[in-house]
Every structure is written in structure tokens, then in C-alpha cells.
Design an enzyme around this catalytic site. Structure first.
Site, PDB file in Angstrom:
ATOM      1  N   ASP A 100      -5.082  -0.429  -5.932  1.00 28.86           N
ATOM      2  CA  ASP A 100      -5.213   0.970  -5.650  1.00 28.86           C
ATOM      3  C   ASP A 100      -3.844   1.462  -5.133  1.00 28.86           C
ATOM      4  O   ASP A 100      -3.107   0.811  -5.165  1.00 28.86           O
ATOM      5  CB  ASP A 100      -6.179   1.347  -4.301  1.00 28.86           C
ATOM      6  CG  ASP A 100      -5.901   0.585  -3.163  1.00 28.86           C
ATOM      7  OD1 ASP A 100      -5.327  -0.644  -3.379  1.00 28.86           O
ATOM      8  OD2 ASP A 100      -6.088   1.126  -2.194  1.00 28.86           O
ATOM      9  N   GLU A 167      -6.889  -1.144  -0.569  1.00 26.86           N
ATOM     10  CA  GLU A 167      -5.631  -1.763   0.391  1.00 26.86           C
ATOM     11  C   GLU A 167      -5.115  -0.425   1.202  1.00 26.86           C
ATOM     12  O   GLU A 167      -4.891  -0.413   2.217  1.00 26.86           O
ATOM     13  CB  GLU A 167      -4.251  -2.410  -0.235  1.00 26.86           C
ATOM     14  CG  GLU A 167      -3.588  -3.244   0.756  1.00 26.86           C
ATOM     15  CD  GLU A 167      -2.555  -2.293   1.210  1.00 26.86           C
ATOM     16  OE1 GLU A 167      -1.908  -2.693   2.266  1.00 26.86           O
ATOM     17  OE2 GLU A 167      -2.236  -1.257   0.634  1.00 26.86           O
TER      18      GLU A 167
HETATM   19 ZN   LIG Z   1       0.882  -2.146  -0.951  1.00 24.80          ZN
END
Ligand SMILES: [Zn+2]
Length: 482
Positions: A100, A167
Site C-alpha cells: 500500500d 502499513e
Molecule cells: Zn514504507
């Protein structure tokens, strides 16, 4: 045995293909923080699954359940668990990366379309969201597989991939999965070491290996008063104003010189020794590096060691923004009814998020009482992650160092990072093996900003670096056994 030349030759001959692969990845706007982009995050997972499957990996998309985002319940992106090889005589390397990205829009000031990888001839680099964080490294690993498979070269290690799509939005769901999958007989159990390529060189010319990260505690401080917007001509001078109280409190958190004013915050930070200072002095870094990366001459000190310690071994507090305050152009004579100040503290080893959150809460509450305001105050902690520190003399680091020497002909700097990658600690805690951070990009890559880029050489040499590292791990482990 070192990485065979047919593999590195293949890498040199397929640079155009590798760039095209990164172009495809950057072209999928997998922004995890925006519910409207969630289908693209899912699309990205499928893209990776397809790439890895084509190269012979066994891939599972692990359902992590649902989350509530902006009032809507939506599906979390899956964790991608993939494995290549299961030869019991070889060590297994666990590779983590995230697919992401941070949000990006042309209006934020991008010179190019953020979701179109664009070559900058003058700087010999590629611009695009995710180019360096973290699609460059992730695709680099895929290139490594490609180079082995298509030259008929057996990998010297078994690989397990753990790739996540959240993340940039707090890694929701991943910690639990790591703990579960680390149990005997499960997917992550038995790995020899972990490699994460999700940070940056300290400067723009010296590769580095990272053995420490700061933790983070994020805070939201809300002051509420009137039920609705008030006109300052009618109510100014007659009521307690939430914004005034909030500014008063936020001004008591940190000095302009960066010193945190919350009592007790420095209590568990170990004192610096002269030997430790020498470590920072030896790093390839100058005040220019920080000024260049910031785009202005604004370093807190002219002393390199002081600046490096400020980033690597000292806590810091940053004020990020105020929600609910008027921020449009021009004048609006409004008294906002409720405002939320956002700030965070970066933590260093020995500090814990629990300790810091308690100290901040007690301090802010006491300071608010001193204001004698009739408004109400609420302080909440949002995201948090503990600091992480590991032994840089472990063979996992030796392997990464030799790979760096082989590819860049330079000994890497050993650094601690000012940022936070909480997942490094999750792997350390769950698996009890060495975790090395082996970055691909440079210190001026501008991750998260509208200037994000990766240098062409970092991407291509970085691919060689990741591949070479696997061969050096195999060497180190066979040494260990003898
Ligand atoms: Zn990163």
C-alpha cells in the site's frame, strides 16, 4: 558460493523489464488510508499474487477481516503469504514489504501524475507514489525471483514472503497474524532471519544497514466548548474559546529547539557515552544532507553528532495539525466549537508507549486545569509502536554488509532510523531471529511527500543487492553449521 554471474548478467540485461514492472506497480493507486481506493489495494494484492505465482511461488492471500474507516465497514487488504522452496538443507529467509502507499494527488504539488512512474532525465530517477516506499523494494524482490527462475538458477535459500497492504494505515490485523503464524508448524515458524527493505540511506551516496528504529505514540487532544460555530463579533470576549485553550496546551509540549517539555519523558533514555558518540561521528553524513533533504537550511544544530543523535537516539515531539480549525484562504471570523490538536512522540529504546502515554496524559490534564477554562478536554492515543534495537554484529548483518560491498564496492553505514517500522519489533518478538533493515533508496527520496522518487541506479543496483544478500545469507549459515 556467491551469486552466479548468469543471474547478475540477467539483471543487467533486463533493466527495461524491471522498470516496466515497477511502472505497473506504481500505476495501481493502492492507497490504504482512503476507503474509495480500497479496490485498488485489493487489485495490487492480486497483481503481486499473479507475479509471484508466475515465478513459481506458492501464494496465499490471508483474509484479515474488516475495519471501520470513515464510518463505513470495509474489507481489509489481505496479507500475502508466499513461499519459494522448502529444502530443509537451506536456511529460510523471511522477506517483508508493503504494497500500500500514502495518498497522493496532483493538486498536492506533484510535478507529474503520482500514479504514473515518470523518468526524470536530469536526475536519472523515477518519480511516483510508492516508487521508493515500498513498491521499489517489493518489486526488486520479484525481479530477484525472475532472474533466478529465468536463468534456471536454484535459489540458495528458501524464501517466505509476508507482504501487507495496510502499513501506511497502522498495519491493522498484521500483528495478530504474525503471532499466529509463528506458532510451531505454521507458516512463519522456523525462518532463519528476516529482511525488511523499507527505509533509506542516511545520505545520498552511502548504502546503510539499520539496526534500530524509534517507536511512536500519536495523540489527539480535543478541546470542546460551544455547541456550534460562534461569531467572534458577538461572542469574542464573552466566552472561553477552545482554540485558545488548545494553542496554550500545545505550546507547552515542546520548545522551538526541540526539547520535550513533558516532565519525565527523558527519564528512561540512556545517557550517551563517548564511544557511542564516535559511532555517529563515523557516519557519512553532513548538515548539508539534512538541509538538502528538507529543502531549507533549518537543521537544529551545526554539529553533525548532535543532529544524528536527535534523530537516532533521542525522543522527539512533533505537532502535526489542528482538526476543526478554520484553514481556508481569507478571513473567517469564527470561533470553532471543538478543535483537535494532533501530535506525536518518537520513542527510543527503554521508553515504552505505555509510560509515555501516561506521562503525556497526566501533564496535559494538569496544564489544562491551570487554564481554569469552562471548556472540556479529552486526550486520546491513536497509533503507537514500540522502539526497536537489534545486534548489528549478527551474521544476518554480515551477509547484508558483504552484499553491499559486492554491489556498491562500499562498506555500509550502520544506522539507527528516526522513523518507526513497528513490524520489525513484531517479527523480533514473535520469531526470536535477527531482523536486518536493508534499504534500497536514498536519504532524499521524499517518501510520503509530493517529491517521492527512486534513483534509477538505486532501483537496479538495489535489485542486485537484494539478490546478492540471499547468497551471502546461505554462505553465512553454512559457516555457522561447520
Ligand atoms: Zn514504507
Amino acid at each position: 558460493m556467491s551469486i552466479p554471474s548468469k543471474v547478475t548478467d540477467y539483471m543487467s540485461q533486463h533493466e527495461t523489464d524491471f522498470v516496466r514492472r515497477l511502472q505497473e506497480a506504481v500505476g495501481i493507486p493502492s492507497v490504504s488510508g482512503d476507503p474509495a481506493s480500497r479496490p485498488h489495494v485489493m487489485e495490487m494484492a492480486e497483481w503481486i499474487k499473479n507475479e509471484l505465482t508466475t515465478l513459481g511461488a506458492t501464494v496465499t492471500l490471508k483474509d484479515l477481516g474488516k475495519q471501520t474507516l470513515e464510518g463505513k465497514e470495509i474489507q481489509l487488504p489481505p496479507a500475502i503469504l508466499a513461499s519459494v522452496g522448502s529444502d530443509a538443507s537451506k536456511p529460510t529467509v523471511l522477506i517483508y514489504a508493503h504494497y500500500d502507499v500514502q495518498p497522493a494527488a496532483k493538486e498536492d504539488g506533484w510535478d507529474t501524475d503520482p500514479f504514473k512512474l515518470t523518468y526524470d532525465k536530469d536526475r536519472d530517477c523515477y518519480h511516483g507514489r510508492g516508487s521508493t516506499d515500498d513498491k521499489g523494494p517489493l518489486v526488486g524482490w520479484i525481479n530477484v525471483l525472475d532472474a533466478h527462475v529465468n536463468t534456471g538458477t536454484k535459489l540458495p535459500v528458501n524464501i517466505k514472503f509476508c507482504l501487507e497492504g495496510m502499513e501506511e494505515s497502522g498495519s491493522v490485523g498484521l500483528d495478530k497474524l504474525i503471532v499466529e503464524e509463528s506458532q510451531p508448524g505454521k507458516f512463519l515458524n522456523g525462518v532463519a532471519c528476516v529482511c525488511i527493505s523499507d527505509n533509506y540511506w542516511l545520505n545520498t551516496s552511502t548504502p546503510c544497514l539499520t539496526y534500530g528504529l524509534r517507536g511512536i505514540s500519536c495523540f489527539e487532544l480535543t478541546i470542546s466548548g460551544p455547541k456550534w460555530d460562534l461569531h467572534s463579533g458577538v461572542f469574542g470576549g464573552t466566552v472561553y474559546e477552545p482554540m485558545t485553550d488548545l494553542i496554550a496546551l500545545m505550546s507547552k509540549l515542546v520548545t522551538s529547539q526541540g526539547k520535550i517539555l513533558v516532565p519525565g519523558v527523558y527519564k528512561s533514555v540512556p545517557p550517551v557515552t563517548e564511544d557511542e558518540k564516535k559511532l555517529y561521528d563515523a557516519l557519512h553524513y553532513s548538515i548539508d544532507d539534512i538541509d538538502t533533504a528538507a529543502g531549507a537550511n533549518i537543521a537544529l544544530s551545526d554539529d553533525k553528532v548532535t543532529v544524528l543523535m536527535g534523530r537516532m537516539r533521542e525522543p522527539s515531539l512533533s505537532l502535526h495539525g489542528i482538526e476543526g480549525a478554520f484553514s481556508g484562504p481569507g478571513t473567517k471570523t469564527v470561533i470553532p466549537p471543538s478543535v483537535t490538536g494532533k501530535f506525536s512522540i518518537r520513542l527510543v529504546p527503554n521508553q515504552t508507549t505505555k509510560e509515555i502515554e501516561e506521562l503525556v496524559e497526566a501533564y496535559v490534564t494538569a496544564e489544562f486545569e491551570k487554564l481554569n477554562s469552562k471548556s472540556t478536554m479529552k486526550i486520546e492515543h491513536s497509533e503507537s509502536g514500540e522502539p526497536w534495537y537489534t545486534d548489528p554484529n549478527h551474521w544476518n548483518f554480515k551477509a547484508a554488509e558483504r552484499a553491499t560491498l559486492a554491489v556498491y564496492d562500499k562498506k555500509p553505514d550502520y544506522t539507527r532510523e528516526g522513523g518507526s517500522i513497528p513490524i520489525a519489533l513484531s517479527f523480533s518478538d514473535a520469531l526470536h531471529v535477527s531482523v536486518v533493515l536493508l534499504p534500497m533508496g536514498r536519504g532524499d527520496d521524499g517518501a510520503h511527500s509530493e517529491k517521492e522518487k527512486i534513483d534509477r541506479s538505486n532501483y537496479l543496483k538495489g535489485t542486485q543487492l537484494l539478490g546478492t544478500y540471499l547468497w551471502e545469507v546461505a554462505k553465512e549459515v553454512s559457516k555457522d553449521v561447520k
